[in-house]
Design a protein around this motif. Structure first.
Motif, PDB file in Angstrom:
ATOM      1  N   SER A  52      30.630 -19.374  29.151  1.00 56.84           N
ATOM      2  CA  SER A  52      29.233 -18.930  29.161  1.00 56.84           C
ATOM      3  C   SER A  52      29.125 -17.507  29.690  1.00 56.84           C
ATOM      4  O   SER A  52      28.356 -16.686  29.172  1.00 56.84           O
ATOM      5  N   THR A  78      19.945 -17.043  24.113  1.00 61.55           N
ATOM      6  CA  THR A  78      19.869 -18.333  23.422  1.00 61.55           C
ATOM      7  C   THR A  78      19.680 -18.154  21.927  1.00 61.55           C
ATOM      8  O   THR A  78      20.335 -18.816  21.108  1.00 61.55           O
ATOM      9  N   HIS A  81      22.913 -17.005  20.329  1.00 57.60           N
ATOM     10  CA  HIS A  81      23.863 -18.114  20.200  1.00 57.60           C
ATOM     11  C   HIS A  81      23.512 -18.963  18.982  1.00 57.60           C
ATOM     12  O   HIS A  81      24.387 -19.374  18.212  1.00 57.60           O
ATOM     13  N   GLU A  82      22.210 -19.235  18.802  1.00 50.95           N
ATOM     14  CA  GLU A  82      21.776 -20.042  17.659  1.00 50.95           C
ATOM     15  C   GLU A  82      22.064 -19.320  16.344  1.00 50.95           C
ATOM     16  O   GLU A  82      22.508 -19.942  15.374  1.00 50.95           O
ATOM     17  N   ASP A  87      27.715 -23.111  20.129  1.00 46.32           N
ATOM     18  CA  ASP A  87      27.301 -24.132  21.093  1.00 46.32           C
ATOM     19  C   ASP A  87      28.498 -24.390  21.999  1.00 46.32           C
ATOM     20  O   ASP A  87      29.395 -25.170  21.657  1.00 46.32           O
ATOM     21  N   ARG A  89      28.986 -25.860  24.956  1.00 47.81           N
ATOM     22  CA  ARG A  89      29.195 -27.200  25.511  1.00 47.81           C
ATOM     23  C   ARG A  89      29.709 -28.162  24.454  1.00 47.81           C
ATOM     24  O   ARG A  89      30.639 -28.941  24.695  1.00 47.81           O
ATOM     25  N   GLU A  90      29.133 -28.103  23.254  1.00 51.04           N
ATOM     26  CA  GLU A  90      29.555 -29.013  22.190  1.00 51.04           C
ATOM     27  C   GLU A  90      30.981 -28.694  21.739  1.00 51.04           C
ATOM     28  O   GLU A  90      31.780 -29.617  21.472  1.00 51.04           O
TER      29      GLU A  90
END
Length: 255
Positions: A52, A78, A81-82, A87, A89-90
């Motif tokens: 991160s 954010t 990132h999208e 992602d 964490r995923e």
């Protein structure tokens, strides 16, 4: 080796050293061990924080690199990132390494070339418009020697001194307007004015009533609840052209 792979290797090496210590020093209380064996959960959390932080540094680089010198881009982490399909964490949950390079490539495509430069100037114009409450119906005060704009900046007394300082609630408004003006000055070929504006630190500046700062093409007069910007006619004309070119759409929205 990628950065995240290097961190995983470092964690494995540290765990090996901790295990060796425990095997070699049987009977030594746990709190006396030099190396602490960390749980898988703690290792995973550290890896996520590391990735991160790396992604945040990439976006910060874009804020600087794709904006003209002396300016910055307002970019939402954010949303970027999208846009890049990242992602963190995923990716880690499924055993993959987050693709930070993909994030940078996305930022390059979206803000590279003139796109980032024009957006930075648009955002600068918006800061100026908000700071001076400009709209298409604004009546600008023009004297024989200057064009005057007022920035609302509340102040409070400095403890033990006769000077005043910017109140907490005016920090952001004042700083953003100064940043916008500095970006304009750089674009208008006024580097000395841009540099002078950037040197004003709203967190530590102190002034007395009607104190004045002199800059090339601009005087700033300090009052209790406002700063008065007195632009030379030439600088004011350049400023209005800048706001008209890069802030017209935003000014229409605020009418």
């Amino acid at each position: 080796m990628s950065a995240s792979s290097a961190l995983q290797a470092a964690c494995a090496a540290y765990r090996s050293a901790a295990s060796f210590e425990r095997e070699s020093l049987e009977g030594v209380p746990g709190h006396s061990h030099a190396a602490e064996i960390r749980s898988e959960y703690r290792t995973a959390r550290e890896l996520e924080r590391f990735c991160s932080s790396l992604a945040a540094n990439v976006v910060n680089r874009a804020r600087r690199e794709f904006a003209p010198a002396g300016t910055r881009l307002d970019i939402d982490d954010t949303k970027e990132h999208e846009r890049a399909g990242l992602d963190i964490r995923e990716a880690l949950r499924t055993g993959n390494i987050p693709d930070i390079d993909r994030l940078w490539s996305s930022l390059q495509r979206h803000y590279g070339g003139d796109s980032g430069r024009d957006l930075a100037y648009q955002q600068a114009a918006q800061r100026i418009i908000r700071g001076f409450w400009l709209n298409r119906r604004s009546v600008v005060q023009r004297t024989a020697s200057a064009v005057v704009l007022r920035l609302r900046v509340t102040s409070e007394g400095c403890f033990g001194r006769s000077t005043r300082k910017v109140s907490y609630y005016s920090y952001q408004n004042a700083a953003e307007c100064l940043e916008g003006l500095a970006a304009f000055a750089g674009k208008a070929g006024q580097p000395a004015l841009a540099s002078g504006l950037l040197r004003i630190n709203v967190h530590n500046i102190e002034y007395s009533y009607r104190d004045k700062q002199h800059h090339p093409g601009l005087d700033i007069v300090f009052f209790k609840d406002a700063w008065e910007f007195k632009f030379s006619h030439q600088v004011a004309d350049d400023l209005m052209l800048f706001v008209g070119e890069y802030g017209a759409a935003f000014m229409q929205e605020t009418d």
